[in-house]
Design an enzyme around this catalytic site. Structure first.
Site, PDB file in Angstrom:
ATOM      1  N   ASP A   2       0.712  -4.987  55.262  1.00  0.00           N
ATOM      2  CA  ASP A   2      -0.552  -4.247  55.290  1.00  0.00           C
ATOM      3  C   ASP A   2      -1.722  -5.001  54.663  1.00  0.00           C
ATOM      4  O   ASP A   2      -2.874  -4.692  54.947  1.00  0.00           O
ATOM      5  CB  ASP A   2      -0.374  -2.885  54.621  1.00  0.00           C
ATOM      6  CG  ASP A   2       0.520  -1.973  55.459  1.00  0.00           C
ATOM      7  OD1 ASP A   2       0.594  -2.178  56.681  1.00  0.00           O
ATOM      8  OD2 ASP A   2       1.150  -1.069  54.895  1.00  0.00           O
TER       9      ASP A   2
ATOM     10  N   TYR B 243       0.036   6.082  57.262  1.00  0.00           N
ATOM     11  CA  TYR B 243       0.372   6.138  55.846  1.00  0.00           C
ATOM     12  C   TYR B 243      -0.851   6.020  54.974  1.00  0.00           C
ATOM     13  O   TYR B 243      -1.828   5.376  55.329  1.00  0.00           O
ATOM     14  CB  TYR B 243       1.308   4.964  55.510  1.00  0.00           C
ATOM     15  CG  TYR B 243       2.619   5.404  54.896  1.00  0.00           C
ATOM     16  CD1 TYR B 243       3.697   5.745  55.691  1.00  0.00           C
ATOM     17  CD2 TYR B 243       2.775   5.466  53.514  1.00  0.00           C
ATOM     18  CE1 TYR B 243       4.907   6.137  55.124  1.00  0.00           C
ATOM     19  CE2 TYR B 243       3.981   5.848  52.951  1.00  0.00           C
ATOM     20  CZ  TYR B 243       5.042   6.190  53.766  1.00  0.00           C
ATOM     21  OH  TYR B 243       6.227   6.573  53.212  1.00  0.00           O
TER      22      TYR B 243
HETATM   23 NI    NI Z   1       7.719   5.514  53.250  1.00  0.00          NI
END
Ligand code: NI
Length: 636
Positions: free
Chosen positions: A296, A380
């Site tokens: 990320d 997320y």
């Molecule tokens: Ni997770």
């Protein structure tokens, strides 16, 4: 070259992040000197931090202000990087970096979605699943990784979900399983479609908005944080003071929040601390999920994905916000409002003793300074929180929340490598989150060493007649190979960064202890692609001698990279790390075996580590915290 008036560089400190005017100036200079056209898409523009010595020499010193630029050229398909002097308004360097793929940009997120939605082959595969309205499709741009069997190109591996119930529906409740599109961003086309067979799209909603969650509980009364006299924080530009702590707040597109020059009572502790890389490997061999392992930071520039934080929601109380100034793909400055939240919190008990003979008590309340940002990476959310405490402790806490990346099995089946979430076959694959933090320690100055410290029992014998004896043992880590370590909770292992030349009251070197919290190692096989590419995650601790260019533990450009770059490459030389300027790299693993309770949106899962003074002070530095206000004491 004639020195031009440094109009765009009227900043106070060499670590102040680039201003909007400086970003504009950098792009203007690059365009003018190198004839860049609209085909050059800017991936990131950030301060090129000056050499450590230049920062140490103090403020006001004449330090060249430079912008570091990464760009993509759509004509030749190459990644370019370079530096622009804002002081001299001149390009210092500008070169193609062959054989790499720059980070995925926000423009490309949206482009990928459009390309996939408009591809006839993909539409056909969707139709076979009963999906005809592509407006309802959410296409997540997963990085392609490197498995040696990819088609050529600047690739994304697109996976889809459907919003079945309007534009605000949680599409992650409705995964399109087994349908994968490789998108070539340069050719702007779907390069390859894999269809591993139709699995019915689960239809049960997974919404989390108040209307979907109604009826809401109604027994919450207001809880207000008030600081009628304001906070105890001072802020000057990006310099922060809080009691005896001083630091500078930085922000980069790649790392997000950066702490610079953290000191306590004018004694340095950390020169620089940040998230340096992360990877999220999935443990499910099913074709849709087996290549999910996003980096990320290095693949997506997590700082560029930061949220604008909101008072009363993300942060409570008296808040100071820092904006982050980034660049969009056109090279235009973009101000991300309230990207970093700075505030102080009551943290319960700091210390206490009640003298049962005199019946007198001394109690102090703990307060901590909180510096945080939150980023959204697709489904997320990651909250990154740094806490500074009155006893000299520094804590890093990651808050993992948001929505799990989901898949589907046929109704009636159970996934072998994940948790079934609904009876219709919606499931969340098992996965792990590995975050590597680069901690450039300067404990009372740059010359530091690192010790491994654990506790061991004495063998039974004359010196240990009762068998009760155990003691702490410290070993200096002399070379990089010795410093590649994993946690060992059963031996109470910590690592201690010491300054061998500065001694405390008992004649021992001053130090700071790295205390691991819960941690885990990757389960991926050693020869798996992700293990090669994210070798940093195979050890919890790495120590390297400081080098300005060594910033990214999986290499400068992990996107589609075969692996081996970064920490494994640098440490091959097995350099000495004793009594030198060390950089500590700590890998924090958060294991995620999903629960039903993580659906539809996951209550925060915490992960972190602590840096605690260990002989840095001669006694508790928290003694001088005054008793709680009022008449001075809490004794009734
Ligand atoms: Ni997770």
């Amino acid at each position: 070259m004639t020195r031009v008036e440094p109009a765009a560089t009227a900043v106070k400190h060499p670590l102040e992040p680039l201003t909007a005017a400086e970003i504009t100036a950098a792009v203007d200079v690059l365009r003018a000197e190198r004839g860049l056209t609209a085909s050059t898409r800017f991936v990131s523009i950030a301060l090129r931090e000056p050499a450590k010595e230049a920062i140490r020499d103090g403020e006001g010193a004449a330090v060249d202000r430079e912008a570091f630029v990464i760009a993509l050229n759509l004509d030749d398909g190459l990644t370019y990087e370079g530096a622009v002097s804002l002081t001299d308004r001149a390009v210092r360097s500008w070169e193609a970096v062959p054989g790499v793929q720059a980070q995925v940009t926000m423009d490309e997120f949206f482009a990928c979605e459009e390309i996939v939605k408009n591809d006839p082959g993909y539409r056909e595969a969707l139709a076979a699943r009963g999906i005809t309205d592509t407006d309802t499709l959410m296409v997540d741009p997963w990085s392609a990784g490197n498995y040696g069997d990819e088609v050529e190109g600047r690739l994304l591996r697109a996976l889809s979900w459907v919003r079945l119930d309007g534009p605000d529906d949680n599409g992650y409740a409705h995964p399109v399983e087994n349908l994968i599109a490789y998108v070539d961003l340069h050719a702007r086309r779907v390069a390859k479609i894999e269809d591993h067979g139709v699995v019915p799209v689960p239809r049960a909603p997974g919404n989390y908005t108040p209307d979907a969650a109604a009826p809401l509980r109604h027994d919450l009364r207001p809880l207000e944080i008030t600081q009628p006299e304001g906070t105890s924080i001072t802020v000057d530009g990006h310099e922060v003071g809080w009691q005896k702590w001083r630091l500078r707040v930085g922000f980069t597109p790649r790392e997000g929040l950066v702490l610079h020059t953290v000191s306590y009572q004018d004694r340095s502790v950390l020169h620089r601390a940040s998230l340096a890389e992360m990877v999220v490997p999935y443990g499910d061999p099913a074709p849709t999920h087996s290549r999910k392992n996003a980096f990320d930071a290095g693949e997506y520039n997590i700082g560029a994905l930061a949220n604008s934080l909101e008072l009363g929601c993300d942060c409570l109380g008296e808040i100071h916000y820092f904006d982050a100034v980034l660049a969009d793909c056109d090279g235009e400055p973009v101000t991300l409002r309230n990207a970093v939240c700075l505030h102080e919190e009551d943290y319960g008990l700091l210390w206490k003793h009640f003298d049962f003979r005199t019946e007198k008590a001394e109690t102090r309340r703990s307060r901590r300074l909180v510096i945080s940002f939150v980023a959204t990476v697709g489904n997320y959310e990651y909250g990154f929180y740094w806490y500074l405490y009155q006893d000299g402790t520094i804590q890093c806490e990651v808050k993992l929340t948001g929505i799990m990346s989901t898949g589907a099995v046929a109704p009636g089946q159970r996934p072998s490598h994940g948790q079934l979430l609904t009876s219709e076959g919606l499931y969340a694959p098992i996965h792990q989150h590995f975050l590597n933090f680069r901690l450039d320690f300067d404990v009372d100055g740059p010359h530091n060493s690192v010790q491994e410290v654990h506790t061991e029992a004495d063998p039974p014998g004359p010196g240990n007649p009762l068998g009760n004896a155990f003691r702490s043992r410290a070993t200096v880590l002399a070379r990089e190979s010795q410093a590649q370590q994993v946690i060992d909770p059963l031996s109470a292992r910590t690592w201690k960064v010491i300054n061998p030349s500065v001694r405390n009251a008992v004649g021992e070197p001053v130090g700071y202890r790295l205390v691991p919290g819960a941690n885990v190692l990757p389960f991926a096989a050693g020869d798996a692609s992700v293990s090669r590419r994210a070798a940093f995650a195979t050890k919890h601790l790495w120590v390297t001698p400081y080098r300005q260019a060594e910033r990214h533990p999986a290499g400068d450009y992990p996107n589609q990279h075969a692996g081996g770059a970064g920490l494994p490459e640098w440490t091959r030389a097995d350099r000495p790390i004793e009594d030198t300027d060390v950089v500590v790299w700590y890998t924090l693993g958060s294991h995620h075996s999903p629960r039903l309770e993580d659906w539809p949106v996951m209550p925060v899962q915490y992960a972190g580590f602590t840096l605690a003074p260990d002989g840095f002070f001669d006694h508790s530095p928290a003694l001088d915290v005054p008793p709680p206000s009022g008449d001075g004491h809490c004794t009734p």
